[in-house]
Design a protein around this motif. Structure first.
Motif, mmCIF file in Angstrom:
data_model
loop_
_atom_site.group_PDB
_atom_site.id
_atom_site.type_symbol
_atom_site.label_atom_id
_atom_site.label_comp_id
_atom_site.label_asym_id
_atom_site.label_seq_id
_atom_site.Cartn_x
_atom_site.Cartn_y
_atom_site.Cartn_z
ATOM 1 N N ARG A 253 -16.982 -8.350 -17.036
ATOM 2 C CA ARG A 253 -17.644 -9.361 -16.206
ATOM 3 C C ARG A 253 -18.465 -8.685 -15.102
ATOM 4 O O ARG A 253 -19.600 -9.092 -14.826
ATOM 5 C CB ARG A 253 -16.599 -10.289 -15.581
ATOM 6 C CG ARG A 253 -17.208 -11.396 -14.764
ATOM 7 C CD ARG A 253 -16.150 -12.278 -14.130
ATOM 8 N NE ARG A 253 -15.378 -11.567 -13.120
ATOM 9 C CZ ARG A 253 -14.374 -12.108 -12.431
ATOM 10 N NH1 ARG A 253 -13.985 -13.348 -12.689
ATOM 11 N NH2 ARG A 253 -13.725 -11.412 -11.520
ATOM 12 N N ASN B 69 -8.764 -11.638 -10.790
ATOM 13 C CA ASN B 69 -9.520 -12.812 -10.353
ATOM 14 C C ASN B 69 -10.438 -13.347 -11.435
ATOM 15 O O ASN B 69 -11.635 -13.568 -11.217
ATOM 16 C CB ASN B 69 -10.316 -12.504 -9.080
ATOM 17 C CG ASN B 69 -9.407 -12.420 -7.867
ATOM 18 O OD1 ASN B 69 -8.254 -12.881 -7.918
ATOM 19 N ND2 ASN B 69 -9.881 -11.814 -6.821
ATOM 20 N N LEU B 70 -9.851 -13.586 -12.584
ATOM 21 C CA LEU B 70 -10.605 -14.209 -13.677
ATOM 22 C C LEU B 70 -10.342 -15.715 -13.641
ATOM 23 O O LEU B 70 -9.338 -16.152 -13.055
ATOM 24 C CB LEU B 70 -10.152 -13.645 -15.023
ATOM 25 C CG LEU B 70 -10.368 -12.140 -15.218
ATOM 26 C CD1 LEU B 70 -9.668 -11.670 -16.497
ATOM 27 C CD2 LEU B 70 -11.846 -11.798 -15.301
ATOM 28 N N LEU B 71 -11.215 -16.462 -14.263
ATOM 29 C CA LEU B 71 -10.962 -17.906 -14.384
ATOM 30 C C LEU B 71 -9.878 -18.070 -15.445
ATOM 31 O O LEU B 71 -10.088 -17.732 -16.613
ATOM 32 C CB LEU B 71 -12.236 -18.649 -14.783
ATOM 33 C CG LEU B 71 -13.335 -18.675 -13.716
ATOM 34 C CD1 LEU B 71 -14.617 -19.219 -14.287
ATOM 35 C CD2 LEU B 71 -12.900 -19.495 -12.507
ATOM 36 N N THR B 72 -8.748 -18.571 -15.015
ATOM 37 C CA THR B 72 -7.579 -18.543 -15.895
ATOM 38 C C THR B 72 -7.548 -19.669 -16.930
ATOM 39 O O THR B 72 -6.789 -19.594 -17.885
ATOM 40 C CB THR B 72 -6.296 -18.619 -15.054
ATOM 41 O OG1 THR B 72 -6.432 -19.724 -14.163
ATOM 42 C CG2 THR B 72 -6.080 -17.347 -14.282
ATOM 43 N N ASN B 73 -8.352 -20.707 -16.707
ATOM 44 C CA ASN B 73 -8.279 -21.849 -17.621
ATOM 45 C C ASN B 73 -9.270 -21.744 -18.780
ATOM 46 O O ASN B 73 -9.439 -22.687 -19.539
ATOM 47 C CB ASN B 73 -8.477 -23.168 -16.874
ATOM 48 C CG ASN B 73 -9.779 -23.213 -16.117
ATOM 49 O OD1 ASN B 73 -10.426 -22.183 -15.942
ATOM 50 N ND2 ASN B 73 -10.179 -24.384 -15.671
ATOM 51 N N SER C 95 -14.374 -5.677 1.063
ATOM 52 C CA SER C 95 -14.803 -7.066 1.256
ATOM 53 C C SER C 95 -16.177 -7.125 1.907
ATOM 54 O O SER C 95 -17.014 -7.956 1.560
ATOM 55 C CB SER C 95 -13.824 -7.817 2.168
ATOM 56 O OG SER C 95 -12.557 -7.795 1.624
ATOM 57 N N PHE D 217 -11.533 -6.758 -9.269
ATOM 58 C CA PHE D 217 -10.420 -6.954 -8.340
ATOM 59 C C PHE D 217 -9.124 -6.399 -8.915
ATOM 60 O O PHE D 217 -8.925 -6.389 -10.129
ATOM 61 C CB PHE D 217 -10.241 -8.448 -8.047
ATOM 62 C CG PHE D 217 -11.437 -9.086 -7.407
ATOM 63 C CD1 PHE D 217 -11.595 -9.090 -6.025
ATOM 64 C CD2 PHE D 217 -12.420 -9.708 -8.176
ATOM 65 C CE1 PHE D 217 -12.704 -9.700 -5.439
ATOM 66 C CE2 PHE D 217 -13.513 -10.306 -7.603
ATOM 67 C CZ PHE D 217 -13.662 -10.300 -6.232
ATOM 68 N N SER E 261 -6.274 -7.805 -8.767
ATOM 69 C CA SER E 261 -5.548 -8.870 -9.484
ATOM 70 C C SER E 261 -6.504 -9.641 -10.396
ATOM 71 O O SER E 261 -6.311 -10.829 -10.635
ATOM 72 C CB SER E 261 -4.867 -9.795 -8.490
ATOM 73 O OG SER E 261 -5.805 -10.205 -7.519
ATOM 74 N N ASN F 118 -15.389 -16.399 -19.550
ATOM 75 C CA ASN F 118 -15.524 -15.785 -18.227
ATOM 76 C C ASN F 118 -16.821 -15.001 -18.135
ATOM 77 O O ASN F 118 -17.531 -15.053 -17.130
ATOM 78 C CB ASN F 118 -14.343 -14.843 -17.960
ATOM 79 C CG ASN F 118 -13.221 -15.503 -17.185
ATOM 80 O OD1 ASN F 118 -13.279 -15.591 -15.971
ATOM 81 N ND2 ASN F 118 -12.213 -15.990 -17.894
#
Lengths: 479, 229
Positions: B152, B90-94, B49, B86, B88, B100
C-alpha cells in the motif's frame, strides 16, 4: 466514483449496523408516507368542503333573539313567537351583492284546501307559530291564526337532489301556478295530473292585528315519491308539519301573494359567496340593506363539522403521530449515526492517514447513509402505500365513533333548545366515512424530502465528528 | 539534494510541558535508507508523525522539496508524495488485502487504469499471492499484513517511504525479506526510505543512521552504500 463504490460495499459489509439504522428509517418513512398521504387527501377534502360550506350563506332567524323580542313586546303575559320573515324584495336586494357568485331562493306558506284531505288530517293543523306562557284559555277569535293543513313549498328541491324524493309521474313544476303533490296525497284524494285546486292561506301583521287572506289556484303537473321522514325530528305532529302534505311549486308562485310588512309567507335564500373570507363584508351589507337583527348571517358550520369533523380529527392525529415519530426517529437515527461513527473511528483514521480528505470521508459516510435511506425509501413507499388505506379506515372509524359519542353526550346535557327543524340539515348530514387515499407527486416529494433530511441529519453528525478527529490521535489511541 | 529537510524542530504534546523533540535537524536524500534509532520515548515516533504530515510542529520547519509541510496540502502530501508503513499495519480491516491497495490507488489518484490488476501485481511483488490477496485483512498473518502495508505504501510510487518499526511484529525470516524490500526500494528504485526502529539489526541495513536520545540527535552515522547493496 470510488467513494460511492466503496460506500455501496460498506453498506453490504456492515449488515448488522445498517439493518438497525435501516429499520428505524423504514419505520419513520412508512409513518411519514401514511401520515402525509392522509394529510394531503384530507387537506384537499377539507379545502373542498370549506369552499362549499364556507361559501354557502344562510339568513336564519336566531330563535333566541326572536323569543327575547317577543317577550319584550308582550303586553298581555302571553308570548307569541312568530317565525320572522324577510320581505321578498329584501331577498332580491341581498342577492345583488357584489360579494356573491349566485343564490338559491325558496319560499313556503301554510295553506288549506277544501277539496283535499291532508295526510294525518285527524291530527289537526298547525299555524307555524309557537305560543309560550299564559296560553291557557285562549279562545278562537279573529286573532286566532289559521290552522294550516298543507304547505306550499316554492323551489324546495333539496330532497330531490338528495334522492329522498323522486318524480313519480308528470313533470316538475316550472311555470307559475304549477305544482306537484306526494303520491300519498294524490292516492288518498284521487288527484290526477291536470287537476286544479284552490289553496287559501293568510298573511298577518301581528303588531297591527291585520289579517289578509291569500289564494292560490294551482294545477297539478306531477306527483312525487317521498321517502323522507314524515315529521322532522322534534317538530309537532299534525297535518301541517307532515311532509307528505308539502305541495311543491315554484318560488315565484309562492311569493306572488307576498305583501310588504306582512308575515305568513316564509322566504329563505341560500347565497353563495365568491370567497368564504367575504362573510363579514356580506353580513354588513345585508344588515345595512334592512336585514333585521333577529336574523343571523351564517355558514352551515354544523353540517360542515358533522361531515368534515372526523376527517379533521384524522388529519390532526396523522400529523401529530408523524411529528412524534419524526422527532423520536430523528433522535434515534442521530444517536445511531453517532455510535456508528465512534465504531468506525479507526477506519476514518486509516483513511485520513492514507491522505483521504475530510470532505471525502464525510461524503463517503453520507453516501452510505443515503444508500440505506434510498433502499428504505423504496421499501417504505411501497409498504406505506399498502398500509395507508387500512390504517386510515381504522383511524377514521375511531374518529367518527368519538364524534358521535361526543355529540350524544352534548345532546344529553344540552337541555331544551329552540330550533327550526326544516333548516337543520346537520341532523341529516352523514360524516365522511370513506376516504380514498392517493400518493401524489407532491406527497412523494415531501417524503423524499423527509428521507433526505434524515439522511443528512445523520450525515451532519458524521461530518461534525470527523472534523474533530485527527488521524494521528485515532491511530495512537488504537495502537 | 534533500527530498526532506528537518530544520531545528521542537515539539511538545498538548497538555504537556515537556519537549519531546528539542531542536532536531536532519536531511533525507533519495536513493538511501535512513534509520532513526533510539530507545522507547526518545522521540523517534513523534518525529515520524511530523515528517509523515500526520501532525505539525510549532517550532522549526520540515521542508518537502523545499515546501514547508505546515503550508502545503498535507492530505495530498500523504496521499501522493509519501508512503507510510505502520508498526501495527493500520490496514482497513473490513476489506480484503487487494481492496486496501485499490483504495489507496484511488485516494492518490494513481494513473493506472486497471487498478485491481496493478494491486495484484504489487502484492505479488511483496510476496502475497492472488488467493491471499483476496482474503480479508484480518485473516492474514502479521507478516502478510505488513507486506500488504508495504504494498500500500509503495502503490502510488511515492518519493519517500516512512516505516515505523516495520518488523517489530515479525519473525526473523519475514523480517529479512521485508528489509530486503526496503533496500531494494532505495537502491534500485531511488526512493528515500526512512525507518524508525530500536532494532540494531534493522538499523544496520541503513545508509544513514540518526540516533535520537531525549529528543535530540545524539549521533549521525553515514555508512558506505556498497555494504548494503
Amino acid at each position: 466514483m470510488y467513494i460511492l463504490e466503496n460506500a455501496f460495499n460498506n453498506v453490504l459489509r456492515n449488515k448488522g449496523r445498517n439493518i438497525l439504522i435501516g429499520a428505524i428509517l423504514f419505520a419513520v418513512i412508512v409513518t411519514a408516507v401514511i401520515a402525509l398521504m392522509i394529510n394531503t387527501t384530507t387537506s384537499s377534502i377539507i379545502e373542498n368542503y370549506k369552499g362549499r360550506f364556507g361559501s354557502e350563506i344562510r339568513l336564519e332567524p336566531n330563535m333566541e333573539k326572536v323569543r327575547d323580542e317577543a317577550m319584550k313586546n308582550s303586553t298581555d303575559g302571553m308570548v307569541r313567537v312568530t317565525v320572522p320573515s324577510i320581505p321578498a324584495e329584501n331577498y332580491i336586494a341581498f342577492s345583488e351583492s357584489e360579494y356573491l357568485q349566485g343564490s338559491i331562493m325558496t319560499a313556503s306558506a301554510g295553506v288549506i284546501c277544501d277539496s283535499i284531505t291532508s295526510v294525518d288530517a285527524e291530527l289537526g293543523g298547525g299555524s307555524g307559530m309557537m305560543m309560550m306562557g299564559g296560553g291557557a284559555g285562549i279562545e278562537a277569535s279573529e286573532n286566532t291564526p289559521m290552522q294550516f293543513m298543507m304547505s306550499l313549498q316554492g323551489n324546495k328541491l333539496a330532497e330531490f337532489e338528495a334522492g329522498t324524493r323522486e318524480l313519480a309521474s308528470g313533470e316538475m313544476p316550472d311555470e307559475l301556478n304549477e305544482c306537484i303533490v306526494s303520491t300519498d296525497l294524490a292516492e288518498s284524494n284521487d288527484i290526477q295530473i291536470g287537476d286544479s285546486f284552490t289553496f287559501t292561506g293568510e298573511l298577518r301583521d301581528m303588531a297591527e292585528g291585520i289579517v289578509q287572506p291569500t289564494s292560490y289556484t294551482l294545477t297539478v303537473v306531477g306527483t312525487y315519491y317521498d321517502v323522507t321522514d314524515e315529521y322532522a325530528e322534534g317538530s309537532a305532529q299534525n297535518a301541517f308539519t307532515n311532509r307528505r302534505n308539502e305541495i311543491i311549486t315554484t318560488y315565484d308562485t309562492v311569493v306572488q301573494e307576498i305583501q310588504s310588512g306582512m308575515n305568513g309567507i316564509k322566504v329563505a335564500a341560500t347565497y353563495y359567496l365568491k370567497n368564504p373570507e367575504l362573510l363579514d363584508e356580506f353580513a354588513a351589507e345585508v344588515y345595512s340593506k334592512g336585514l333585521p337583527e333577529t336574523f343571523d348571517v351564517t355558514t352551515d358550520k354544523a353540517t360542515y363539522n358533522k361531515i368534515v369533523g372526523p376527517v379533521e380529527g384524522l388529519k390532526g392525529v396523522a400529523i401529530m403521530f408523524m411529528s412524534v415519530v419524526l422527532v423520536f426517529g430523528g433522535v434515534i437515527i442521530a444517536l445511531l449515526a453517532s455510535i456508528a461513527i465512534r465504531e468506525r473511528k479507526y477506519e476514518i483514521g486509516v483513511l485520513r492517514a492514507m491522505g483521504m480528505k475530510k470532505t471525502k470521508v464525510a461524503f463517503g459516510l453520507w453516501s452510505e447513509m443515503l444508500l440505506i435511506t434510498l433502499l428504505c425509501l423504496v421499501a417504505g413507499l411501497g409498504t406505506g402505500r399498502l398500509l395507508a388505506q387500512p390504517v386510515t379506515d381504522a383511524l377514521l372509524a375511531g374518529q367518527i365513533e368519538a364524534a358521535e359519542a361526543a355529540q350524544d353526550e352534548q345532546q344529553s346535557n344540552g337541555g331544551m333548545m329552540l330550533r327550526m327543524p326544516q333548516q337543520d340539515t346537520a341532523a341529516d348530514a352523514e360524516p365522511l366515512s370513506d376516504i380514498d387515499l392517493s400518493l401524489g407527486l407532491d406527497t412523494m416529494l415531501q417524503i423524499i424530502g423527509i428521507a433526505l433530511v434524515l439522511a443528512s441529519l445523520a450525515g451532519l453528525i458524521s461530518i461534525s465528528r470527523i472534523t474533530k478527529y485527527e488521524p494521528i490521535k485515532i491511530l495512537m489511541e488504537r495502537n | 539534494m534533500n527530498v526532506l529537510t528537518v530544520n531545528n524542530i521542537s515539539y511538545q504534546y498538548e497538555g504537556s510541558k515537556k519537549n519531546v523533540l528539542k531542536g532536531i535537524s536532519a536531511g533525507f536524500e533519495a536513493g538511501k535508507v535512513y534509520t532513526l534509532v533510539g530507545k522507547s520515548g526518545s522521540g523517534k515516533s513523534t518525529m515520524l508523525s511530523l515528517i509523515s504530515g500526520l501532525d505539525i510542529c510549532k517550532n522549526g520547519e520540515i521542508l518537502y522539496k523545499d515546501a514547508d509541510l505546515r503550508v502545503i496540502d498535507r492530505d495530498k502530501y500523504r496521499a501522493r508524495d509519501i508512503g507510510v508503513i505502520f508498526q501495527s499495519y493500520n490496514l482497513l480491516t473490513n476489506v480484503t488485502a487487494v481492496q486496501n491497495i485499490v483504495l489507496s490507488l484511488h485516494i492518490s489518484k494513481a494513473p493506472e487504469k486497471d487498478k485491481k490488476s496493478f494491486a495484484y501485481s504489487l502484492l505479488e511483488k511483496v510476496g502475497i499471492d492472488r488467493e491471499t490477496a483476496d482474503r480479508p485483512v484480518l485473516k492474514l498473518s502479521g507478516g502478510e499484513q505488513q507486506r500488504v502495508g508495504i504494498a500500500r505504501a509503495i502503490s502510488h510510487n511515492p518519493d519517500m517511504i516512512i516505516a515505523d518499526e516495520p518488523t517489530g511484529n515479525l519473525d526473523r525470516d519475514t523480517e529479512a525479506e521485508i528489509l530486503k524490500i526496503f533496500i531494494n526500494l532505495a537502491h534500485s528504485e531511488n526512493k528515500c526510505v526512512i525507518i524508525v526502529t530500536h532494532s540494531k539489526k534493522v538499523s544496520e541495513i541503513a545508509d544513514v543512521i540518526y540516533g535520537i536520545s531525549d529528543g535530540k540527535i545524539a549521533f549521525h552515522k553515514q555508512l558506505p552504500i556498497e555494504k548494503n547493496s
